[in-house]
Design an enzyme around this catalytic site. Sequence first.
Site, mmCIF file in Angstrom:
data_model
loop_
_atom_site.group_PDB
_atom_site.id
_atom_site.type_symbol
_atom_site.label_atom_id
_atom_site.label_comp_id
_atom_site.label_asym_id
_atom_site.label_seq_id
_atom_site.Cartn_x
_atom_site.Cartn_y
_atom_site.Cartn_z
ATOM 1 N N ARG A 1 -31.760 22.965 16.751
ATOM 2 C CA ARG A 1 -30.429 22.960 16.174
ATOM 3 C C ARG A 1 -29.747 24.573 16.994
ATOM 4 O O ARG A 1 -30.361 25.307 16.977
ATOM 5 C CB ARG A 1 -30.772 23.375 14.618
ATOM 6 C CG ARG A 1 -31.111 22.177 13.937
ATOM 7 C CD ARG A 1 -30.692 22.076 12.645
ATOM 8 N NE ARG A 1 -29.334 21.649 12.212
ATOM 9 C CZ ARG A 1 -28.701 21.822 11.176
ATOM 10 N NH1 ARG A 1 -29.388 22.528 10.122
ATOM 11 N NH2 ARG A 1 -27.435 21.633 11.113
ATOM 12 N N GLN B 1 -24.607 19.184 1.140
ATOM 13 C CA GLN B 1 -25.279 20.318 0.741
ATOM 14 C C GLN B 1 -24.995 20.920 -0.715
ATOM 15 O O GLN B 1 -25.500 21.555 -1.400
ATOM 16 C CB GLN B 1 -25.393 21.511 1.819
ATOM 17 C CG GLN B 1 -25.967 20.925 3.043
ATOM 18 C CD GLN B 1 -25.065 20.285 4.069
ATOM 19 O OE1 GLN B 1 -23.952 19.765 3.811
ATOM 20 N NE2 GLN B 1 -25.537 20.551 5.299
ATOM 21 N N ASP C 1 -23.663 30.659 9.645
ATOM 22 C CA ASP C 1 -24.888 30.429 10.777
ATOM 23 C C ASP C 1 -24.924 31.460 11.777
ATOM 24 O O ASP C 1 -26.054 31.554 12.574
ATOM 25 C CB ASP C 1 -24.821 29.126 11.264
ATOM 26 C CG ASP C 1 -25.079 28.083 10.080
ATOM 27 O OD1 ASP C 1 -23.963 27.754 9.324
ATOM 28 O OD2 ASP C 1 -26.200 27.598 9.913
ATOM 29 N N ASN D 1 -19.391 28.607 10.380
ATOM 30 C CA ASN D 1 -20.559 28.095 9.168
ATOM 31 C C ASN D 1 -19.992 26.698 9.221
ATOM 32 O O ASN D 1 -19.284 26.297 9.867
ATOM 33 C CB ASN D 1 -19.976 29.031 8.030
ATOM 34 C CG ASN D 1 -20.666 28.624 6.646
ATOM 35 O OD1 ASN D 1 -21.957 28.726 6.674
ATOM 36 N ND2 ASN D 1 -20.192 28.271 5.656
ATOM 37 N N LYS D 2 -20.628 26.269 8.066
ATOM 38 C CA LYS D 2 -20.637 24.636 7.815
ATOM 39 C C LYS D 2 -19.287 24.177 8.088
ATOM 40 O O LYS D 2 -18.122 24.769 7.495
ATOM 41 C CB LYS D 2 -21.140 24.263 6.588
ATOM 42 C CG LYS D 2 -21.162 22.736 5.857
ATOM 43 C CD LYS D 2 -21.692 21.984 6.977
ATOM 44 C CE LYS D 2 -23.209 22.457 7.256
ATOM 45 N NZ LYS D 2 -23.577 21.533 8.624
ATOM 46 N N ARG E 1 -33.109 23.304 6.345
ATOM 47 C CA ARG E 1 -31.938 23.705 6.865
ATOM 48 C C ARG E 1 -31.257 24.915 6.194
ATOM 49 O O ARG E 1 -31.746 25.552 5.260
ATOM 50 C CB ARG E 1 -30.902 22.566 6.620
ATOM 51 C CG ARG E 1 -30.891 21.684 5.409
ATOM 52 C CD ARG E 1 -30.503 22.238 4.100
ATOM 53 N NE ARG E 1 -29.300 23.236 4.348
ATOM 54 C CZ ARG E 1 -28.913 24.005 3.458
ATOM 55 N NH1 ARG E 1 -29.485 24.523 2.682
ATOM 56 N NH2 ARG E 1 -27.659 24.558 3.696
ATOM 57 N N GLY E 2 -30.224 25.684 6.753
ATOM 58 C CA GLY E 2 -29.705 26.702 6.487
ATOM 59 C C GLY E 2 -29.975 27.749 7.402
ATOM 60 O O GLY E 2 -31.309 27.803 7.687
ATOM 61 N N ALA E 3 -29.294 28.681 8.012
ATOM 62 C CA ALA E 3 -29.670 29.530 8.926
ATOM 63 C C ALA E 3 -30.703 30.313 8.624
ATOM 64 O O ALA E 3 -31.618 30.304 9.566
ATOM 65 C CB ALA E 3 -28.334 30.525 9.423
HETATM 66 O O1 MRU Z 1 -26.275 22.171 8.589
HETATM 67 P P1 MRU Z 1 -26.797 23.127 7.523
HETATM 68 O O2 MRU Z 1 -27.190 22.871 6.360
HETATM 69 O O3 MRU Z 1 -28.179 23.840 7.888
HETATM 70 O O4 MRU Z 1 -25.840 24.341 7.389
HETATM 71 C C1 MRU Z 1 -26.034 25.252 6.574
HETATM 72 C C2 MRU Z 1 -24.748 26.253 6.539
HETATM 73 O O5 MRU Z 1 -23.822 25.948 7.189
HETATM 74 C C3 MRU Z 1 -24.877 27.708 5.587
HETATM 75 O O6 MRU Z 1 -23.645 28.037 4.848
HETATM 76 C C4 MRU Z 1 -25.373 28.704 6.375
HETATM 77 O O7 MRU Z 1 -26.598 28.425 7.210
HETATM 78 C C5 MRU Z 1 -25.604 29.850 5.799
HETATM 79 S S1 MRU Z 1 -27.101 29.810 4.838
HETATM 80 C C6 MRU Z 1 -27.500 31.381 4.210
#
Ligand code: MRU
Length: 344
Positions: free
Chosen positions: A86, A193, A234, A244-245, A46-48
Amino acid sequence: MAVKTIEWRDDSVRMIDQRLLPSRETIRIYKDYRGVAEAIRTMVIRGAPAIGVAAAMGVALGLRGYAGARAKARFNVVAKALKATRPTAVNLAWAVDRMGRVLEANLSLDADRLFGRVRAEAIAIYKEDLEANHALGRFGAELLSDSSTVLTHCNAGALATAGYGTALGVVRAAKEAGKKIAVFADETRPFLQGSRLTAWELHKDKIPVTVIADNMAATVLRSGRIDCVIVGTDRTAANGDVANKIGTYPLAVMARRHKVPFYVAAPLSSIDLNCASGDQIPIEERSGLELTEFKGRQIAPKGVATFNPAFDVTPHELVTAIITERGVAFPPYKKSLKKLKERS
Ligand code: MRU
């Protein structure tokens, strides 16, 4: 960090299973694009930026053995499956589309040579992300004073990227520049996370980290212990609205209330000039079980209604600056982001 988030090895894709961290370090190996799509969907990775790299590698796996018109048809199937996993992080669609353009330009190659070409492109996307994080880290570090405590949300670290991290890349670069850096990490309900991943990777790197529950952020900000907030993104819209999250937006409101700078670390691959504002960013909604259960145990009444958006949008007015690998963008973002993107 010693542990690799994602890696192309022996023509398969290896990922550390982030669902099991910090208790277990388990590596998953995928030889098929369907496995990669499932890994993204179920949050093995996970993470963009990390899911962008994974999707690119997934496309390469999917095209193995195909050439010409068959490769084109196959790409459509693979791209659709990967893009459906996603919706919010633009890096995923960005990476798949980039792979598609490479395919278009190489349709005359035989299957082996085409596979070599798309494999090289996926690896290039991985390497470019790593370089971007180091570069944006250096720009961001200049914004921090010699002794800084940073509050962050979710995980925008090595685990969310090809390595090094975006928000945590700034932290790492500041440390490498000799600054005394400490981090407060929101635990980040409901997927945790922050407490599971951010705390794990900072702890491993011996960067002082303090975990707080999300609802403690206002108290910590009010105490004067935080010098700035740094988060990842994201997808950031052309006007600087930041997806973002979930929980990032309230953090930005609180930071403004306490006159603490609110920075966003964003590789250019996360900036989407096709979205005029945050209103156009699709926000993923996840299963209510993430709220009603904890590690499989019921913690809310069975059958109760839930609402579980995975991301929120922070309006650009609350963002002090956006840190990219090409420099730091300040308001007005419509102008500054366009300028940085067009140079890329
Ligand atoms: O749902 P996730 O864990 O994929 O969400 C991730 C985030 O919101 C991060 O903050 C975002 O992707 C930036 S990562 C460099």
